[in-house]
Motif scaffolding. Structure first.
Motif, PDB file in Angstrom:
ATOM      1  N   PHE A   1     -26.179 -15.730  78.060  1.00  0.00           N
ATOM      2  CA  PHE A   1     -24.973 -15.873  77.178  1.00  0.00           C
ATOM      3  C   PHE A   1     -25.032 -17.019  76.208  1.00  0.00           C
ATOM      4  O   PHE A   1     -24.605 -18.078  76.462  1.00  0.00           O
ATOM      5  N   TRP A   2     -25.535 -16.845  75.112  1.00  0.00           N
ATOM      6  CA  TRP A   2     -25.713 -18.057  74.048  1.00  0.00           C
ATOM      7  C   TRP A   2     -24.646 -18.299  73.318  1.00  0.00           C
ATOM      8  O   TRP A   2     -24.048 -17.311  72.841  1.00  0.00           O
TER       9      TRP A   2
ATOM     10  N   ARG B   1     -40.725 -19.973  78.994  1.00  0.00           N
ATOM     11  CA  ARG B   1     -40.016 -20.984  78.322  1.00  0.00           C
ATOM     12  C   ARG B   1     -39.419 -20.310  76.728  1.00  0.00           C
ATOM     13  O   ARG B   1     -40.413 -20.237  76.202  1.00  0.00           O
ATOM     14  N   VAL B   2     -38.212 -20.484  76.843  1.00  0.00           N
ATOM     15  CA  VAL B   2     -37.677 -20.029  75.266  1.00  0.00           C
ATOM     16  C   VAL B   2     -36.894 -21.303  74.850  1.00  0.00           C
ATOM     17  O   VAL B   2     -36.540 -22.288  75.365  1.00  0.00           O
ATOM     18  N   PHE B   3     -36.805 -21.324  73.494  1.00  0.00           N
ATOM     19  CA  PHE B   3     -36.175 -22.297  72.819  1.00  0.00           C
ATOM     20  C   PHE B   3     -35.051 -21.660  71.899  1.00  0.00           C
ATOM     21  O   PHE B   3     -35.156 -21.022  71.113  1.00  0.00           O
ATOM     22  N   PHE B   4     -33.767 -22.098  72.498  1.00  0.00           N
ATOM     23  CA  PHE B   4     -32.610 -21.852  72.185  1.00  0.00           C
ATOM     24  C   PHE B   4     -32.162 -22.572  71.110  1.00  0.00           C
ATOM     25  O   PHE B   4     -32.220 -23.822  71.049  1.00  0.00           O
TER      26      PHE B   4
ATOM     27  N   PRO C   1     -33.892 -27.396  68.762  1.00  0.00           N
ATOM     28  CA  PRO C   1     -33.454 -26.579  69.824  1.00  0.00           C
ATOM     29  C   PRO C   1     -33.590 -27.029  71.421  1.00  0.00           C
ATOM     30  O   PRO C   1     -34.355 -28.107  71.297  1.00  0.00           O
ATOM     31  N   VAL C   2     -33.302 -26.450  72.218  1.00  0.00           N
ATOM     32  CA  VAL C   2     -33.474 -26.584  73.533  1.00  0.00           C
ATOM     33  C   VAL C   2     -34.095 -25.788  74.380  1.00  0.00           C
ATOM     34  O   VAL C   2     -34.154 -24.502  74.256  1.00  0.00           O
ATOM     35  N   ALA C   3     -35.071 -26.190  75.093  1.00  0.00           N
ATOM     36  CA  ALA C   3     -36.330 -25.523  75.981  1.00  0.00           C
ATOM     37  C   ALA C   3     -35.380 -25.062  77.260  1.00  0.00           C
ATOM     38  O   ALA C   3     -35.055 -25.879  77.947  1.00  0.00           O
TER      39      ALA C   3
ATOM     40  N   PRO D   1     -30.694 -15.553  69.605  1.00  0.00           N
ATOM     41  CA  PRO D   1     -30.336 -16.764  69.932  1.00  0.00           C
ATOM     42  C   PRO D   1     -31.552 -17.773  69.973  1.00  0.00           C
ATOM     43  O   PRO D   1     -31.114 -19.069  70.087  1.00  0.00           O
ATOM     44  N   LEU D   2     -32.736 -17.329  69.464  1.00  0.00           N
ATOM     45  CA  LEU D   2     -33.700 -18.241  69.486  1.00  0.00           C
ATOM     46  C   LEU D   2     -33.871 -19.129  68.131  1.00  0.00           C
ATOM     47  O   LEU D   2     -33.746 -18.589  66.958  1.00  0.00           O
TER      48      LEU D   2
END
Length: 81
Positions: free
Chosen positions: A23-24, A57-60, A11-13, A70-71
């Motif tokens: 918009f993922w 911070r979220v992880f997409f 994932p990307v932070a 999208p997480l």
């Protein structure tokens, strides 16, 4: 309709801002991962909106296999050596 392309193996932070919509990229073709750049045109896939409920911070997901789009849900660990 095309299948999603794996854009990465982890994932990307991203630091998100409360109230902002992101918009993922659901297709995996965007050059601006994890976000959409319009590369999905003609694939039958569409970006998924995500609205941040707080500054955090979220992880997409980049593998595009997550059940919690999208997480990231760790799906990238299940199908990589």
């Amino acid at each position: 309709m095309s299948d999603a392309v794996r854009a990465g193996n982890a994932p990307v932070a991203v630091e998100v801002t409360q109230g902002k919509r992101y918009f993922w990229c659901a297709c995996g073709r965007s050059a601006k991962q994890p976000f959409c750049d319009g590369s999905h045109q003609g694939t039958g896939l569409s970006p998924l909106p995500y609205e941040a409920t707080q500054n955090t911070r979220v992880f997409f997901c980049l593998c595009k296999q997550t059940a919690t789009a999208p997480l990231c849900d760790g799906s990238h660990k299940l199908d990589t050596p």
